[in-house]
Every structure is written in structure tokens, then in C-alpha cells.
Scaffold this motif. Structure first.
Motif, short mmCIF file in Angstrom:
data_model
loop_
_atom_site.label_atom_id
_atom_site.label_comp_id
_atom_site.label_asym_id
_atom_site.label_seq_id
_atom_site.Cartn_x
_atom_site.Cartn_y
_atom_site.Cartn_z
N MET A 225 0.84 -1.16 0.00
CA MET A 225 0.00 0.00 0.00
C MET A 225 0.89 1.24 0.00
SD MET A 225 -2.77 1.21 2.79
CE MET A 225 -3.90 -0.11 2.82
N ALA A 226 0.68 2.11 -0.92
CA ALA A 226 1.48 3.31 -1.05
C ALA A 226 1.01 4.36 -0.05
CB ALA A 226 1.38 3.86 -2.46
N LYS A 227 1.97 5.03 0.51
CA LYS A 227 1.65 6.05 1.50
C LYS A 227 1.59 7.40 0.79
CE LYS A 227 2.92 7.07 6.17
NZ LYS A 227 3.89 6.86 7.22
N GLY A 228 0.55 8.15 1.02
CA GLY A 228 0.39 9.45 0.38
C GLY A 228 0.97 10.56 1.22
N PHE A 229 1.79 11.37 0.63
CA PHE A 229 2.41 12.49 1.35
C PHE A 229 1.71 13.81 1.07
CE2 PHE A 229 5.87 9.41 1.11
CZ PHE A 229 6.25 9.37 2.44
N ALA A 230 0.63 13.78 0.38
CA ALA A 230 -0.06 15.02 0.02
C ALA A 230 -0.57 15.74 1.25
CB ALA A 230 -1.20 14.74 -0.95
N LYS A 231 -0.96 15.00 2.29
CA LYS A 231 -1.48 15.64 3.50
C LYS A 231 -0.37 16.15 4.42
CE LYS A 231 -5.77 13.05 3.64
NZ LYS A 231 -6.58 12.13 4.38
N ASN A 232 0.86 15.73 4.19
CA ASN A 232 1.96 16.10 5.06
C ASN A 232 3.04 16.83 4.25
OD1 ASN A 232 3.53 16.34 7.30
ND2 ASN A 232 4.26 14.23 7.30
N ASN A 233 2.65 17.86 3.56
CA ASN A 233 3.57 18.62 2.74
C ASN A 233 4.27 19.68 3.59
OD1 ASN A 233 4.93 19.99 0.79
ND2 ASN A 233 3.15 20.46 -0.47
N PRO A 234 5.61 19.65 3.72
CA PRO A 234 6.30 20.63 4.54
C PRO A 234 6.18 22.06 4.02
CG PRO A 234 7.88 19.11 3.54
CD PRO A 234 6.52 18.66 3.17
N LEU A 235 5.88 22.21 2.74
CA LEU A 235 5.73 23.55 2.20
C LEU A 235 4.49 24.25 2.76
CD1 LEU A 235 6.67 22.93 -1.52
CD2 LEU A 235 8.07 23.93 0.27
N ASP A 236 3.52 23.45 3.23
CA ASP A 236 2.32 24.04 3.83
C ASP A 236 2.64 24.73 5.15
OD1 ASP A 236 0.83 23.16 1.72
OD2 ASP A 236 0.16 21.32 2.73
N ARG A 237 3.72 24.33 5.79
CA ARG A 237 4.05 24.88 7.10
C ARG A 237 4.92 26.13 7.02
NH1 ARG A 237 6.33 19.82 9.97
NH2 ARG A 237 5.89 18.69 8.10
N LEU A 238 5.29 26.55 5.85
CA LEU A 238 6.09 27.75 5.71
C LEU A 238 5.27 28.98 6.08
CD1 LEU A 238 8.03 27.10 2.41
CD2 LEU A 238 8.90 27.02 4.73
N SER A 239 5.95 30.04 6.48
CA SER A 239 5.25 31.24 6.90
C SER A 239 4.45 31.82 5.75
CB SER A 239 6.24 32.28 7.41
OG SER A 239 7.06 32.70 6.36
N GLY A 240 3.25 32.24 6.06
CA GLY A 240 2.37 32.85 5.07
C GLY A 240 1.55 31.86 4.27
N ALA A 241 1.79 30.57 4.44
CA ALA A 241 1.06 29.58 3.66
C ALA A 241 -0.31 29.31 4.25
CB ALA A 241 1.86 28.28 3.57
N GLY A 242 -0.43 29.41 5.58
CA GLY A 242 -1.73 29.17 6.21
C GLY A 242 -2.04 27.68 6.25
N MET A 243 -3.06 27.33 6.99
CA MET A 243 -3.46 25.93 7.13
C MET A 243 -4.53 25.60 6.09
SD MET A 243 -1.96 24.40 9.75
CE MET A 243 -3.11 23.15 10.24
N PRO A 244 -4.32 24.56 5.30
CA PRO A 244 -5.38 24.16 4.37
C PRO A 244 -6.57 23.59 5.13
CG PRO A 244 -3.29 23.04 3.87
CD PRO A 244 -3.11 23.83 5.11
N ALA A 245 -7.77 23.74 4.58
CA ALA A 245 -8.99 23.31 5.26
C ALA A 245 -9.09 21.80 5.33
CB ALA A 245 -10.21 23.89 4.53
N ASP A 246 -8.58 21.07 4.34
CA ASP A 246 -8.75 19.62 4.33
C ASP A 246 -7.65 18.90 5.11
OD1 ASP A 246 -7.23 18.76 1.13
OD2 ASP A 246 -6.70 20.26 2.60
N ARG A 247 -6.87 19.60 5.83
CA ARG A 247 -5.75 19.02 6.54
C ARG A 247 -6.18 18.65 7.95
NH1 ARG A 247 0.05 21.81 6.54
NH2 ARG A 247 1.01 20.20 7.78
N ASP A 248 -5.79 17.45 8.42
CA ASP A 248 -6.20 17.03 9.74
C ASP A 248 -5.00 16.92 10.69
OD1 ASP A 248 -6.39 13.48 9.17
OD2 ASP A 248 -5.60 15.01 7.85
N MET A 249 -3.99 17.78 10.53
CA MET A 249 -2.87 17.83 11.47
C MET A 249 -3.20 18.81 12.58
SD MET A 249 0.47 17.80 9.02
CE MET A 249 1.51 18.16 10.39
N PRO A 250 -2.79 18.52 13.80
CA PRO A 250 -3.05 19.47 14.89
C PRO A 250 -2.23 20.74 14.69
CG PRO A 250 -1.74 17.61 15.68
CD PRO A 250 -2.13 17.31 14.26
#
Length: 119
Positions: free
Chosen positions: A1-26
Motif C-alpha cells: 500500500m502506497a503512502k500518500g504524502f499530500a497531506k503532510n507537505n512541509p511547504l504548507d508549514r512555511l510562513s504565510g502559507a496558512g493551514m489548508p482546510a482539508d488538513r487534519d494535522m493538529p
């Protein structure tokens, strides 16, 4: 089973990127930008503040080079007794001693160095 990294993209955590709505990370894993630290300008220090360290006596950036010198403890103990005579400036004292020795013995040292190079 392939693991998807789309939900854990480090670029989302850069300043100014904001939190995406479909993301379930605390929210505790979100990296915040570091606060900018500003140093006070040297000329505009408040009246009650002093600069730390020994005051600069000359333009050392262009004329001097820092070196580390090991001085025997017995000589440093004697320096403690006489440093008031030299304004407590060990650097100036050692520089004067080296200059006096170089003026008196430079040609002799140069001859020895040249003869050792030719061996």
C-alpha cells in the motif's frame, strides 16, 4: 500500500502559507515564522545603557588581526600587580613589547629565517 504524502507537505508549514482546510494535522505542528530581532543602534543608545566590553582604541578592522597567545600564569600574576601603570590594557602592552623587540632584532631574525629556508 502506497503512502500518500499530500497531506503532510512541509511547504504548507512555511510562513504565510496558512493551514489548508482539508488538513487534519493538529495546530501544534505548525511552524511559525521567527520574530525579527532588532539590535539597538550603537549611536542611539539610551542615556542609561552602556556598551559592553573594552572601548575600542583604534580602527582594528583594517590595521590589526586577532591572535591567541598563551601567557604563563606567573607572568599574568605579575601583570595584575602592574597593570594600572599601562591602563589595564594588556593588548597594548604586549604590542609595545613586540614592536620594541622587532625594532631591535628584526635584521637578525630575518637572517636566521632566510638561512633556515635555504636548508
Amino acid at each position: 500500500m502506497a503512502k500518500g504524502f499530500a497531506k503532510n507537505n512541509p511547504l504548507d508549514r512555511l510562513s504565510g502559507a496558512g493551514m489548508p482546510a482539508d488538513r487534519d494535522m493538529p495546530e501544534k505542528n505548525v511552524m511559525l515564522p521567527a520574530p525579527e530581532q532588532q539590535e539597538p543602534e550603537k549611536e542611539n543608545l539610551p542615556a542609561g545603557r552602556r556598551r559592553v566590553g573594552r572601548p575600542k582604541t583604534k580602527d582594528v578592522k583594517n590595521t590589526c588581526r586577532n591572535i591567541n597567545v598563551a601567557v604563563p600564569v606567573t607572568l599574568l600574576d605579575k601583570w595584575e600587580d602592574v597593570k594600572i601603570v599601562h591602563g589595564s590594557n594588556l593588548t597594548a602592552y604586549i604590542t609595545r613589547l613586540i614592536g620594541k623587540d622587532m625594532d631591535a632584532n628584526y635584521e637578525h631574525y630575518k637572517k636566521i629565517a632566510d638561512s633556515l629556508k635555504n636548508l
